[in-house]
Design a protein around this motif. Structure first.
Motif, short mmCIF file in Angstrom:
data_model
loop_
_atom_site.label_atom_id
_atom_site.label_comp_id
_atom_site.label_asym_id
_atom_site.label_seq_id
_atom_site.Cartn_x
_atom_site.Cartn_y
_atom_site.Cartn_z
N PHE B 36 -25.68 28.99 -43.16
CA PHE B 36 -24.87 30.10 -42.67
C PHE B 36 -23.54 30.21 -43.41
N ASP B 37 -23.34 29.34 -44.38
CA ASP B 37 -22.08 29.34 -45.10
C ASP B 37 -22.17 30.33 -46.26
N ARG B 38 -22.22 31.62 -45.94
CA ARG B 38 -22.35 32.64 -46.97
C ARG B 38 -21.38 33.77 -46.68
N PRO B 39 -20.93 34.43 -47.70
CA PRO B 39 -20.01 35.56 -47.48
C PRO B 39 -20.74 36.80 -46.97
N LEU B 40 -21.33 36.70 -45.80
CA LEU B 40 -22.00 37.85 -45.19
C LEU B 40 -21.23 38.25 -43.93
N PHE B 41 -21.30 39.51 -43.55
CA PHE B 41 -20.51 39.98 -42.41
C PHE B 41 -21.35 40.81 -41.44
N PRO B 42 -22.26 40.16 -40.67
CA PRO B 42 -23.01 40.93 -39.68
C PRO B 42 -22.04 41.44 -38.61
N ILE B 45 -18.28 40.56 -38.73
CA ILE B 45 -17.73 39.22 -38.45
C ILE B 45 -18.31 38.25 -39.47
N PRO B 46 -17.49 37.37 -40.03
CA PRO B 46 -18.03 36.43 -41.01
C PRO B 46 -19.18 35.62 -40.40
N LEU B 47 -20.26 35.51 -41.15
CA LEU B 47 -21.47 34.86 -40.64
C LEU B 47 -21.20 33.46 -40.12
N LEU B 48 -20.40 32.69 -40.87
CA LEU B 48 -20.15 31.30 -40.49
C LEU B 48 -19.49 31.21 -39.11
#
Lengths: 901, 84
Positions: B36-42, B45-48
């Motif tokens: 889950f340590d990825r620059p994604l924003f579901p 909100i930052p995924l992490l």
């Protein structure tokens, strides 16, 4: 903007409120009503874990390392999940042994050695003082931010202004905190005393700081920005802030992350203030149940808005030199929210003061009980003196509180200014984590020894100091590293971890390694082993055993013990405690000159509650002529008790079994009696008939031929009946005792049925019964005992003959092959079997009770024998409704039986 | 009999909590966390962060449920209706 006066007024109003809550709490406790005996208050008091570090420092940490602020709260969450396994055990031990502090806990576990207690105390004080100074710094910084905002050069500039005692907020804060701790933390000396008022105030402070932090968070997230996603969208535009959303951009961060969780788990268990609120102040073990989920929930809530505040601060203060540690306060100030700012200021004070108060009280208890008392007790003058020393003890504790706060203040002035809030706190965490091996291994492993604990602690603390303190001293220029033979950081060149994780790893490695190795190679003395057993097996023995132990042998005089108690507890409390003991044990003090083991141990525990277990032991042994109790005896006693408990449980089970067996036997006995009378009756009827007919024949030689023939016919039939009866009884007896000889062979069951029908043919004919046979075409052979199976068929058929309709008798015999084996049905059109009798009829000596007329025919053994034979062949027999309203006996026989007795 | 049952319930609760602890520790640690340590924003909100707070909340909920459970869920020893 806001005047200093207004801020001070708010602060003083809040402090006054705290004092009154604490005062009210103590009043209630004195009146016998506890306001803290509530699981929610217990969980809230645990939240003393969240200090100024959380309130101000988390945001600073988040700005620097992103998620790096979270491990500190995830660790305690995980420990809380383990509450029933670890925390509950520590609480139970603490209650039973009247543990007053974490030093006392370790001391008591390892044979009540005063040396170990003082080492623990020194480590705790040295480790915690920076942490206390952190709180003082937070209070004074927040005050400065408030009064100088917006300062021309930001916040840090103002901290470096020429310094004077009386103008320094931190000094006043320390002073007020000292007064509070002294008033509510050292009211009087008693064993069962908890600081009720103090805990009530702490729980209140926990509510305030959470509310304040949530208020800022909500304000920043929805008041200034348009929700979480808005802040995050704005922050992602900045290259500098993007790095906060993930961990892996920095080398070694995963290791630091895991180490952070690990460290906070240990620290949560080992911090003196956590031990104080969770163990010493615990009123009821059951309160833990709610704290296990409520406390983690508190932690989650107080961390929810850290990221939005951090990002919001970074966006709004871009380019200005405002320290991230102060964002929580400076954001409302920047946006002209005066009320909110004051609320936040109060929240910050709550967070800081709560920690300082509990921590100083816990440390003062440790300093007094484990550092000063052992030294005092060595002075011959002190030991021989007979005056009341409870006042002296209170003075020692109060001075310790002042001393600890003073040390915190001095530390702040010397080095505190150089560090971020969180990094100071983590250094303290690493120091107290050194207690973890002695505590956690010590409560699950009996082999841990005093020497092991002592050397483990010393080496762990040494490595901590070398790898964390020395580098910071070098950094601040107090010493230069020219003298250092081994580089403290990175030690042996292990530079992947950050300094804190690095120090935690090496110090705990040294600590637990040496603890284990020394424990394995040292021989503990008897008291050490006894304590180890009592700690590890605390759940194995009932509380009674701990209250009235027999683990003591020796002589002591009651007056000696009483004068000892009076010296340390004071006249009034001693009398109260003795009255309590007398009431519980029915002791008459006037009659008693020599103390028994119970009273000696009671006295020792009373003293332990006041001055710690090590000192209490020294004192009690000074008036008791103790005969050394061998470790074998101690273990024997414990083992004996444990076995007694196990035995009594086993006995109970056996008794229940026996009772059941007895019931069955009685029932069987009754049935046997019935059987005997039935059999006797059955035997007598044919015998009487035979005898009377024989007499008639004998006395009257001139009876006619016809009559003669009739009489001898009856005699023959009656003797046949007799011999059948006897055969039945013999068969039954043989099967019952397992003496029956079985001959197994291949059989065609249809032939067998015909044979049985053949033998009964005359009877059937004489009663004009219609017999219907339905045999399936091809029936596989089965294996079985021919004679016995014929007996089965004869039994069933003759029953059918007996019970079928007397006028229009009908018997149906069916034979079919099923996958399980052959299925045989013998049905009749008699009166059938009642539902409740369907099982009964197969039992030994049971006959169908006959309310519908006629006496039972037969011995009550036929069906019982039948079932036994069928079952011996691995089959089963039961009774159903016949199509013609009568009974249908059905049995299944497997093709080749697994012999089944 | 009754004390036996409460005892076994206690043991059961304790084992369930130890199991939760192990799950929680694994979910919060390396290497699972790297997923889950990825620059994604579901949902912006930052995924992490989303992952960490979600696991945290679920863990608290699970502890609450385990603590609240009064009797073992197995119905093996519950009385069955008597049908012959």
């Amino acid at each position: 903007m806001l005047t200093t006066g207004a801020i001070l007024a708010a602060a003083f109003f809040y402090i006054a409120l705290l004092f009154s809550i604490a005062y009210f709490g103590d009043r209630c406790a004195d009146a016998g009503r506890s306001i803290i005996s509530n699981p929610t208050i217990y969980a809230l008091s645990m939240a003393v874990y969240c200090t100024a570090w959380t309130f101000y420092g988390s945001v600073g940490r988040a700005v620097e390392t992103g998620v790096g602020f979270l491990p500190t709260y995830i660790g305690p969450t995980l420990v809380a999940v383990l509450g029933l396994t670890v925390l509950k055990k520590i609480i139970r031990i603490g209650r039973i042994h009247h543990i007053t502090s974490i030093a006392d806990f370790i001391t008591s576990r390892y044979g009540k050695s005063a040396l170990l207690g003082s080492v623990v105390t020194i480590i705790a004080v040295l480790g915690i003082v920076p942490y206390i100074s952190l709180q003082l710094k937070a209070v004074s910084t927040s005050f400065l931010v408030f009064s100088h905002f917006p300062g021309p050069t930001g916040v840090l500039g103002n901290m470096q202004t020429p310094f004077s005692f009386l103008g320094d907020t931190a000094f006043y804060a320390a002073l007020i905190l000292a007064v509070f701790s002294i008033l509510f933390g050292t009211r009087h000396l008693d064993v069962t005393e908890r600081h009720e008022g103090l805990v009530a105030a702490i729980a209140f402070e926990s509510v305030v700081k959470l509310a304040a932090f949530l208020a800022v968070g909500i304000f920043v997230t929805w008041g200034v920005f348009e929700g979480f996603d808005d802040i995050i969208r704005k922050a992602s535009n900045s290259e500098n802030l993007q790095r906060l959303f993930t961990i892996d951009r920095r080398p070694g961060m995963y290791a630091n992350w895991s180490m952070g969780i690990f460290l906070s788990m240990l620290a949560f268990l080992c911090l003196p203030r956590q031990f104080q609120v969770a163990v010493v102040e615990n009123v009821d073990e059951e309160h833990l149940n709610r704290a296990m989920w409520l406390f983690p929930l508190y932690l989650l809530l107080i961390n929810l808005f850290v990221l939005p505040i951090a990002l919001g601060g970074e966006i709004l203060f871009q380019g200005k030199s405002v320290e991230a540690d102060t964002y929580v306060l400076s954001l409302p100030l920047l946006l002209q929210q005066k009320t909110l700012a004051i609320f936040v200021f109060i929240g910050g004070i709550s967070a800081a003061t709560g920690m300082v108060i509990v921590e100083t009280v816990a440390l003062s208890t440790m300093i007094c009980n484990d550092l000063v008392m052992p030294v005092l007790l060595r002075l011959p003058r002190f030991r021989s003196e007979r005056g009341d020393v409870s006042r002296l003890i209170m003075t020692i504790r109060r001075s310790s509180i002042v001393l600890v706060l003073l040390m915190g203040y001095i530390y702040l002035q010397l080095v505190g200014e150089f560090y971020q809030l969180v990094s100071i706190g983590l250094v303290s965490f690493a120091a107290v984590a050194q207690f973890a091996p002695s505590i956690l291994i010590g409560i699950f492993w009996k082999g841990g020894s005093r020497r092991g604990a002592l050397w483990g602690l010393l080496s762990g603390f040494g490595v901590w100091a070398y790898t964390l303190v020395i580098p910071s001293l070098v950094q601040t220029g107090v010493i230069t590293d020219h003298y250092l033979f081994l580089r403290p950081y990175p030690l042996f060149g292990m530079g992947v971890l950050d300094p804190i994780s690095h120090a935690v790893f090496w110090s705990l490695l040294a600590n637990s390694g040496i603890y284990l190795v020394v424990s394995l190679f040292s021989r503990p003395d008897s008291i050490e082993q006894a304590q180890a057993n009592l700690f590890v097996d605390v759940f194995a023995y009932p509380d009674r055993l701990f209250e009235r132990p027999r683990l003591w042998r020796g002589t002591a005089s009651v007056p000696d013990l009483i004068s000892l108690l009076k010296r340390f507890l004071g006249e009034k409390r001693t009398r109260k405690a003795m009255a309590q003991y007398a009431w519980r044990n029915g002791t008459d003090w006037h009659q008693k000159a020599a103390a028994d083991a119970g009273f000696v141990s009671y006295s020792e525990k009373l003293l332990a509650g006041a001055i710690g277990s090590a000192s209490a032991r020294v004192l009690v042994s000074s008036v008791v002529k103790e005969e050394a109790l061998g470790i074998e005896e101690v273990l024997d006693i414990l083992e004996e008790t444990r076995q007694a408990i196990a035995h009594s449980q086993k006995l109970e089970r056996l008794t229940r079994k026996l009772e059941r067996a007895n019931e069955q036997l009685k029932e069987l006995d009754r049935l046997k009696d019935e059987f005997l009378s039935t059999v006797t009756h059955e035997l007598r009827t044919p015998l009487t008939a035979i005898r009377s007919l024989a007499e008639i024949l004998h006395d009257n030689p001139d009876v006619g031929y016809e009559q003669h023939r009739q009489f001898t016919g009856i005699i023959t039939r009656e003797s046949e009946r007799l011999s059948r009866l006897i055969t039945n009884v013999l068969d039954f007896q043989k099967i019952q005792t397992g003496n029956m000889v079985w001959h197994f062979e291949r059989l065609q069951f249809a032939d067998l049925i015909d044979e049985a029908l053949g033998s009964l043919d005359p009877l059937i004919r004489s009663r004009q019964i219609r017999v219907e046979r339905h045999f399936q075409e091809t029936i596989p052979d089965i294996r079985g005992d021919r004679d016995r199976l014929i007996q089965v068929m004869v039994n069933l058929l003759s029953n059918a003959v007996k019970f079928c309709d007397p006028l229009q008798g009908w018997i149906g015999v069916t034979l079919a092959a099923t996958p399980q084996g052959i299925k045989v049905v013998v049905a009749d059109n008699g009166r059938g079997v009642l539902t409740q009798e369907k099982e009964e009829i197969f039992k030994d000596f049971r006959q169908i009770s006959d309310e519908r007329g006629g006496k039972p025919a037969g011995t009550g053994l036929g069906l019982s024998i039948t079932r036994k034979i069928v079952r011996y062949h691995g089959g089963e027999i039961w009774v159903e409704e016949s199509p013609q309203q009568g009974a249908a006996f059905v049995f299944l026989l497997p093709y080749s039986p697994r012999l089944n007795k | 009999m009754d004390s036996n049952r409460t005892h076994s319930l206690k043991v059961l609760k304790r084992s369930r909590l130890v199991c939760l602890f192990i799950c929680g520790y694994l979910l919060f640690s390396f290497p699972l966390i790297t997923i889950f340590d990825r620059p994604l924003f579901p949902a912006g909100i930052p995924l992490l962060y989303l992952y960490l707070f979600l696991v945290w909340g679920l863990l608290i909920g699970a502890v609450y449920l385990v603590i609240r459970s009064r009797r073992p869920e197995t119905t093996a020893d519950a009385p069955r209706s008597q049908v012959s």
